[in-house]
Design a protein around this motif. Sequence first.
Motif, PDB file in Angstrom:
ATOM      1  N   UNK A   1      16.104  20.592  -2.682  1.00  0.00           N
ATOM      2  CA  UNK A   1      14.679  20.245  -2.682  1.00  0.00           C
ATOM      3  C   UNK A   1      14.039  20.584  -4.026  1.00  0.00           C
ATOM      4  N   UNK A   2      14.432  21.706  -4.599  1.00  0.00           N
ATOM      5  CA  UNK A   2      13.887  22.085  -5.896  1.00  0.00           C
ATOM      6  C   UNK A   2      14.242  21.104  -6.992  1.00  0.00           C
ATOM      7  N   UNK A   3      15.483  20.645  -7.018  1.00  0.00           N
ATOM      8  CA  UNK A   3      15.895  19.667  -8.033  1.00  0.00           C
ATOM      9  C   UNK A   3      15.167  18.339  -7.852  1.00  0.00           C
ATOM     10  N   UNK A   4      14.989  17.903  -6.600  1.00  0.00           N
ATOM     11  CA  UNK A   4      14.296  16.635  -6.355  1.00  0.00           C
ATOM     12  C   UNK A   4      12.831  16.731  -6.777  1.00  0.00           C
ATOM     13  N   UNK A   5      12.187  17.830  -6.442  1.00  0.00           N
ATOM     14  CA  UNK A   5      10.784  17.991  -6.825  1.00  0.00           C
ATOM     15  C   UNK A   5      10.642  18.138  -8.337  1.00  0.00           C
ATOM     16  N   UNK A   6      11.579  18.844  -8.957  1.00  0.00           N
ATOM     17  CA  UNK A   6      11.552  18.958 -10.410  1.00  0.00           C
ATOM     18  C   UNK A   6      11.655  17.595 -11.066  1.00  0.00           C
ATOM     19  N   UNK A   7      12.435  16.711 -10.472  1.00  0.00           N
ATOM     20  CA  UNK A   7      12.640  15.384 -11.044  1.00  0.00           C
ATOM     21  C   UNK A   7      11.468  14.449 -10.801  1.00  0.00           C
ATOM     22  N   UNK A   8      10.930  14.445  -9.583  1.00  0.00           N
ATOM     23  CA  UNK A   8      10.008  13.374  -9.202  1.00  0.00           C
ATOM     24  C   UNK A   8       8.537  13.774  -9.129  1.00  0.00           C
ATOM     25  N   UNK A   9       8.212  15.019  -8.913  1.00  0.00           N
ATOM     26  CA  UNK A   9       6.801  15.373  -8.672  1.00  0.00           C
ATOM     27  C   UNK A   9       5.902  14.949  -9.827  1.00  0.00           C
ATOM     28  N   UNK A  10       6.226  15.367 -11.037  1.00  0.00           N
ATOM     29  CA  UNK A  10       5.371  15.046 -12.179  1.00  0.00           C
ATOM     30  C   UNK A  10       5.445  13.562 -12.534  1.00  0.00           C
ATOM     31  N   UNK A  11       6.665  13.002 -12.490  1.00  0.00           N
ATOM     32  CA  UNK A  11       6.813  11.588 -12.842  1.00  0.00           C
ATOM     33  C   UNK A  11       6.116  10.686 -11.848  1.00  0.00           C
ATOM     34  N   UNK A  12       6.125  11.070 -10.589  1.00  0.00           N
ATOM     35  CA  UNK A  12       5.449  10.262  -9.567  1.00  0.00           C
ATOM     36  C   UNK A  12       3.944  10.221  -9.826  1.00  0.00           C
ATOM     37  N   UNK A  13       3.360  11.351 -10.200  1.00  0.00           N
ATOM     38  CA  UNK A  13       1.926  11.389 -10.477  1.00  0.00           C
ATOM     39  C   UNK A  13       1.584  10.681 -11.784  1.00  0.00           C
ATOM     40  N   UNK A  14       2.437  10.858 -12.787  1.00  0.00           N
ATOM     41  CA  UNK A  14       2.137  10.265 -14.096  1.00  0.00           C
ATOM     42  C   UNK A  14       2.459   8.779 -14.147  1.00  0.00           C
ATOM     43  N   UNK A  15       3.466   8.330 -13.378  1.00  0.00           N
ATOM     44  CA  UNK A  15       3.924   6.952 -13.498  1.00  0.00           C
ATOM     45  C   UNK A  15       3.514   6.027 -12.379  1.00  0.00           C
ATOM     46  N   UNK A  16       2.717   6.515 -11.434  1.00  0.00           N
ATOM     47  CA  UNK A  16       2.329   5.652 -10.312  1.00  0.00           C
ATOM     48  C   UNK A  16       1.520   4.455 -10.768  1.00  0.00           C
ATOM     49  N   UNK A  17       0.794   4.586 -11.849  1.00  0.00           N
ATOM     50  CA  UNK A  17      -0.042   3.480 -12.332  1.00  0.00           C
ATOM     51  C   UNK A  17       0.726   2.512 -13.226  1.00  0.00           C
ATOM     52  N   UNK A  18       2.014   2.780 -13.490  1.00  0.00           N
ATOM     53  CA  UNK A  18       2.835   1.873 -14.295  1.00  0.00           C
ATOM     54  C   UNK A  18       3.817   1.134 -13.380  1.00  0.00           C
ATOM     55  N   UNK A  19       3.692  -0.182 -13.239  1.00  0.00           N
ATOM     56  CA  UNK A  19       4.608  -0.911 -12.354  1.00  0.00           C
ATOM     57  C   UNK A  19       6.073  -0.694 -12.711  1.00  0.00           C
ATOM     58  N   UNK A  20       6.374  -0.654 -13.999  1.00  0.00           N
ATOM     59  CA  UNK A  20       7.759  -0.490 -14.423  1.00  0.00           C
ATOM     60  C   UNK A  20       8.317   0.856 -13.966  1.00  0.00           C
ATOM     61  N   UNK A  21       7.551   1.912 -14.141  1.00  0.00           N
ATOM     62  CA  UNK A  21       8.010   3.246 -13.760  1.00  0.00           C
ATOM     63  C   UNK A  21       8.068   3.387 -12.249  1.00  0.00           C
ATOM     64  N   UNK A  22       7.054   2.891 -11.556  1.00  0.00           N
ATOM     65  CA  UNK A  22       7.032   3.000 -10.097  1.00  0.00           C
ATOM     66  C   UNK A  22       8.223   2.272  -9.472  1.00  0.00           C
ATOM     67  N   UNK A  23       8.536   1.076  -9.970  1.00  0.00           N
ATOM     68  CA  UNK A  23       9.682   0.325  -9.435  1.00  0.00           C
ATOM     69  C   UNK A  23      10.990   1.071  -9.665  1.00  0.00           C
ATOM     70  N   UNK A  24      11.122   1.696 -10.863  1.00  0.00           N
ATOM     71  CA  UNK A  24      12.374   2.424 -11.161  1.00  0.00           C
ATOM     72  C   UNK A  24      12.478   3.686 -10.316  1.00  0.00           C
ATOM     73  N   UNK A  25      11.364   4.377 -10.090  1.00  0.00           N
ATOM     74  CA  UNK A  25      11.400   5.566  -9.248  1.00  0.00           C
ATOM     75  C   UNK A  25      11.790   5.210  -7.814  1.00  0.00           C
ATOM     76  N   UNK A  26      11.243   4.109  -7.321  1.00  0.00           N
ATOM     77  CA  UNK A  26      11.584   3.708  -5.947  1.00  0.00           C
ATOM     78  C   UNK A  26      13.060   3.330  -5.849  1.00  0.00           C
ATOM     79  N   UNK A  27      13.573   2.654  -6.852  1.00  0.00           N
ATOM     80  CA  UNK A  27      14.995   2.292  -6.832  1.00  0.00           C
ATOM     81  C   UNK A  27      15.867   3.539  -6.820  1.00  0.00           C
ATOM     82  N   UNK A  28      15.495   4.548  -7.592  1.00  0.00           N
ATOM     83  CA  UNK A  28      16.282   5.783  -7.627  1.00  0.00           C
ATOM     84  C   UNK A  28      16.241   6.489  -6.280  1.00  0.00           C
ATOM     85  N   UNK A  29      15.057   6.587  -5.687  1.00  0.00           N
ATOM     86  CA  UNK A  29      14.933   7.282  -4.406  1.00  0.00           C
ATOM     87  C   UNK A  29      15.687   6.559  -3.295  1.00  0.00           C
TER      88      UNK A  29
END
Length: 434
Positions: free
Chosen positions: A331-359
Amino acid sequence: MRDSLWLVPLLCLLSGIGLCIATAAIDRAAGTALVPHWVTGGPAAAQSVLSTIVTSLVTLITLVLTVITVAVQLAMAQFSPRIVGALLRDRRSQLTHGLFAATLVYALLAIPQVDDVAAGGDGYMPGLTMLIAYLLMLASIVVLVLYVHHAGQTLRVAGLIDLVGDHLHEELHRVYPADAGAQAAPDPQVVTAPTPGVVVRIDVPGLVDAAAAADCSLQLVPAMGDFVCAGAPLFLVAAGHGARLDPRVAGLVTLGNERSYPDDPAYGFRQLVDIAERGVSSPFDDPTTTVQAIDRLHDALRQLATRTIPTGEHLDHDGIVRLTTPALDWTGYVRLTFDELRLAGASSPQVARRLRAALEDLQTVVPGTRRPELDRQLELLTLGVKKSFESDRDVINALTADQQGLGSGPDLVRDMDRRQDDRSREADMHLRPS
């Protein structure tokens, strides 16, 4: 004068003048060669070497001062204009410049001491003077290499912070000296950190052996990568007889000025997240760089998905828990990876699509016990995207899984079924009467 850059080099320069005068006087008083001829060479060779030393050091000093000036300007612009004082007070840099200046003036004054026409044409060779010149030049070469390393370490973020922090530490001790009578007696159940720093290495076998020898159990307070203040608790003696614990046990935890890779895999995640987050922040706005960093984060989590992550309990040969260390779990590794990027990249379609693909890809490989945190991240990503876009079509577009961010999603790439349907429609159009 304590904060000036010129005082120490000036004193070194005067020392070089005095050293040359002293060695030349010793050579003339001795009357015979104090150093074998094969070490110093002939008078003509000595003059050539001294001239080369002078020319080289003039160029070197000019280059070093130019680089230092540019480095100070960059540090002032990137970090703080008030950082220049700490850089100028750096004693290692001052002593390096002083050695170069002393070697230059020594060689410059040593040239007239060599006479290639004295003593019936054999010339006069001040052996000790030449030997010291050679040693100074050799020392300058060694110090130059060390100085480049030191300058590179100092101009890093951690180096500059430590430089200012060390000066602050010294000033606190000078202005507010510690009152020995007011200090509390040390607690035998607590082992404190001797110096401030970041935990970069833990000698687990050594700590287990030390705890077994003292018949106690140790609990490491900071986790790998945590910063520890000087005098802060490093270990807690959880059980047994702490009074017999070796006081040198604190040295088995290495404290550095910044985190490192060998024993801290979370630091690699941290650096990639920093790169990715920087890519979607102003003024950079480079989501492609963010996607490339997410690629490597995705790969790292996929490698970790099915592996056993240590709990932090370390046993001795008898199976007794002797050391407990904080350990990052899945859980710590997943939160370290996604928590900040999810908040910072939610407004970027390119980043949001890549995050969803990874998850979504990680959901297919992790055991069932590790899925809840991935489900939570997907839910939060969906909420963040919905808040960032007003149009439902934009939301659907941003929530489509895409390994390239924008380039390989199912809404952009024709799959086999779509290609078959397209071919059927084309065939119908050709067969249809005009």
